[in-house]
Design an enzyme around this catalytic site. Structure first.
Site, short mmCIF file in Angstrom:
data_model
loop_
_atom_site.label_atom_id
_atom_site.label_comp_id
_atom_site.label_asym_id
_atom_site.label_seq_id
_atom_site.Cartn_x
_atom_site.Cartn_y
_atom_site.Cartn_z
CD GLU A 106 -2.97 -1.18 2.22
OE1 GLU A 106 -2.49 -1.42 3.34
OE2 GLU A 106 -4.19 -1.01 2.03
CD GLU A 126 -3.39 -6.38 3.95
OE1 GLU A 126 -3.48 -7.08 2.91
OE2 GLU A 126 -2.60 -5.43 4.05
#
Ligand code: NAD
Length: 702
Positions: A106, A126
């Protein structure tokens, strides 16, 4: 010193992420990167900024050491940092090697440009913790690699090598050779050309068939992710990237993330993740305890377990000598090993050359002279104390000083086995699970004399052979099988009262167990439990056992291996088919013992079986056999098919609230058919419940 290093090389500021082992984005690193960005912004000599990772890779994401601490949410948060990078007036280039995962990816996605070297692993994992990428990953990745590829990556959490994404806006260049030099050249060129800054947030997504695409995605993901809410939430977040303006999509992602954080499933998955890491920490064996080198190994016995254990060594590239009583037994054992490898080869997961290499590492022998120099020997001969005595006395004679002598016994006393030698400090239990080449769990049994460095070596060996190790003390059944005995006892009582094997199995499988107790017993062999029960009837005459399984065994129904057990089996097929003959036997048995059969609700089936595990788990903690409740959870997750989304039996009990568990157990004891002895809550469970505490907060009682 900050974990972000700042240096100016020509017109390029280089910010190096340096937070070993994987440059986790802890508070100090986030603050350091932000300070570097601000400094570069303010330095007129700097025309571009490169972010690069020191060591193994770019960044592995959040710093797990800061999970659940105030540091994880302290400013600058990852979102704040990403905003600052995106808003920077000077080009920011992420230079990626090794891995860019989770928050690490990210971070890279918020940069204006990205360069990478081939082989770098890219992932948003995740979902494996029951979450979704909460710092823009679900919004920026689709803009970089396309909606479909991004969705697949986010829903599966799987890593993709950088070169597979070559040609997408994710990478502006793949660099050969020195990454920093390549990234600097790229940065200088960007600055010199005055290239406009590329912000993924500005990339429009056009997807005319979005509704149909996401409709299909929702259906297939829902079908594949039973029990897990995160994959579907990932679909919703990515759908938001298509249907909403960027900032709204970010908000949508954030809301979904916060919702997932609070689901019991995500809590359970995060618990399992940390539990596995905690299991290798032994309070009185510090992490820096020296280990003994394990360059060669030996296995005694090439039966069901010995063969699989030998494969573990060969798979890890460790030469292993296998000793048997006869050439015939050796040939049989080696043929089974080869057959196993050939099956893997057929699945395309092994090359013929690798197969031969592994077989070449396995050296058969019938002579003890060939095992004496091994660094570790694992005994997997018959489960008979007299046989083990002969073997360990012989090992004591032939093994070089300092060799580790391990036993794979499942029921015998490791301390007694150790005393067959003059070196009990070198003896340890290594309890593998069948099939030993497949099952992840390894119970390491610490004898009263086992030396610390032997334990540390066993733990490090477990990692090398790709096992999840849990340390157990010496007792009958260690952690896993000691609890299983109570679970199976309870399952038998359910049959007496009115349930049938397939009803019990179905209830527990629907709840999430990989296999119900009766299908599992048929697979493992009903004779194993019979053998143990016969011992129990003598050792513990006061303990109540249903005799129903004995009846089954008296009929020779040992399970799959005899073509019939609790179920019947068609030749060559492992499908368990309910058998009216067994149902009749069960009904007759109930009548014989004077029980009026009733319909047992599924909820009761699950509670009775799972709480039987929980209560025995509490006793195991009381006795100091397990170091911590989370170790018990790891045993059940890795070795017994317990659903990961429930976190393990102790975690599940915590989720329900221990006072509720105790109350339900008392309710079972009070029923006319109830067994108050069975349902007496363990002292430890009772006291935790009374104090309003949980197993996994308590951290064990040892
Ligand atoms: P097995 O009967 O399949 O194999 C035992 C092998 O040991 C046989 O091939 C036999 O020839 C050999 N053997 C016997 N005496 C020997 C000796 N003196 N020297 C060398 N080899 C000898 O048994 P198994 O199921 O592989 O079990 C082996 C051990 O592993 C037992 O202690 C058992 O309790 C334990 N264990 C078994 C399982 C399981 O599911 N089968 C699981 C965990 C642990």
């Amino acid at each position: 010193m900050s974990s972000a290093e700042y240096a100016v090389q020509g017109a390029v500021a280089v910010i190096t992420l340096n937070n070993p082992p994987v440059n986790g984005l802890g508070h100090d690193l986030r603050r350091g990167i932000l300070a570097g960005i601000d400094r570069a912004e303010g330095d007129t000599a700097v025309r571009a900024i490169v972010l690069i990772g020191a060591g193994k890779g770019f960044s592995g994401g959040a710093d797990i050491r800061e999970f659940n601490t105030p540091k994880s949410s302290a400013e600058p948060t990852l979102l704040t940092l990403l905003q600052a990078i995106e808003a920077s007036s000077k080009p920011v280039i992420a230079a990626i090697h090794g891995m860019a995962m989770g928050g690490g990816l990210e971070l890279a996605l918020a940069c204006h440009f990205r360069v990478a070297i081939a082989g770098a692993q890219i992932a948003l994992p995740e979902v494996k913790l029951g979450l979704l990428p909460g710092a823009g990953g679900t919004q920026r990745l689709p803009r970089a690699v396309g909606v479909e590829t991004a969705l697949n990556m986010i829903v599966s959490g799987a890593a993709v090598p950088a070169e597979q994404l070559r040609g997408t806006p994710l990478f502006d260049a793949l660099v050969e050779g020195d990454l920093l030099a390549g990234a600097r050249r790229f940065a200088e060129a960007v600055a010199a050309e005055g290239r406009p800054l590329k912000r993924l947030r500005d990339v429009p997504i056009r997807m005319p068939n979005a509704d149909a695409f996401f409709g299909f995605a929702r259906n297939s993901v829902a079908a594949a992710s039973k029990g897990y809410p995160a994959p579907l939430a990932c679909v919703e977040a990515v759908a938001g990237a298509v249907s909403k303006p960027f900032d709204e999509g970010l908000k949508h992602e954030r809301n979904l993330f916060v919702q997932l954080m609070n689901t019991p499933e995500s809590k359970a998955l995060r618990h399992a993740f940390f539990a596995e890491r905690a299991a290798s920490k032994i309070p009185d064996v510090p992490e820096d305890t020296p280990t003994r080198p394990v360059r060669t190994a030996a296995v005694l016995g090439a039966g069901t377990m010995g063969g699989g254990i030998a494969m573990n060594f060969a798979n890890a590239g460790i030469p292993v000598t296998v000793l048997e009583v006869s050439r015939e037994a050796l040939d049989k054992g080696l043929a089974t090993i080869r057959k196993n490898y050939e099956r893997t080869l057929k699945k395309g997961k092994l090359t013929p050359a690798k197969l031969e290499e592994r077989m070449g590492l396995i050296r058969p022998t019938v002579s003890y002279g060939d095992v004496g120099q091994a660094d570790i020997v694992i005994e997997a001969v018959f489960e008979d104390l007299a046989v083990k005595e002969g073997v360990f006395k012989k090992l004591d004679e032939v093994m070089k000083p300092g060799a580790i002598l391990a036993t794979n016994t499942s029921t015998l006393d490791v301390n007694r086995i150790a005393r067959f030698t003059r070196r009990p400090q070198d003896v340890v239990g290594t309890h593998f699970f069948s099939p030993a080449n497949v099952m992840k769990l390894l119970e390491i049994v610490r004898g009263s004399a086992t030396a610390n460095d032997v334990l540390a070596t066993a733990l490090s060996l477990a990692k090398k052979i790709d096992k999840i190790a849990v340390v157990a003390g010496v007792c009958d059944g260690f952690i896993g099988n000691r609890m299983l005995e109570q679970y199976i006892r309870q399952a038998m009582f359910l049959l007496e009262e009115g349930a049938l094997p397939h009803q019990v199995d179905r209830a527990l499988e629907q709840w999430g167990m990989a296999m119900g107790p009766f299908r599992m017993s048929d697979l493992a062999g009903n004779d194993v439990g019979w053998y143990i029960r016969k011992r129990r009837y003598v050792e513990k005459p006061d303990v109540k056992y249903s005799r129903i399984a004995d009846r089954l065994c008296e009929l020779g129904r040992f399970g799959q291996k005899t073509g019939a057990g609790w179920y019947r089996y068609e030749p060559g097929n492992r499908d368990a088919i309910p058998d009216p003959a067994v149902e009749e036997m069960i009904t007759r048995y109930s009548a014989e013992i004077g029980v009026q059969r009733r319909r047992v609700p599924e909820e009761e089936i699950v509670e009775r079986c799972i709480f039987a595990l929980v209560n025995e788990g509490a006793r195991i903690l009381e006795d100091g056999i397990a170091l911590r409740a989370s170790d018990i959870d790891v045993v059940y997750l890795a070795g017994y098919g317990f659903p990961r989304f429930r976190g393990g039996p102790m975690c599940y009990a915590d989720t329900l609230g221990l006072p509720n568990v105790v109350r339900t157990m008392r309710g079972f004891a009070a029923k006319p058919s109830g067994d108050p002895g069975f349902w007496r809550p363990a002292h430890f469970l009772k006291s935790l419940a009374a104090e309003g505490r949980a197993f996994n907060q308590a951290g064990g009682v040892s």
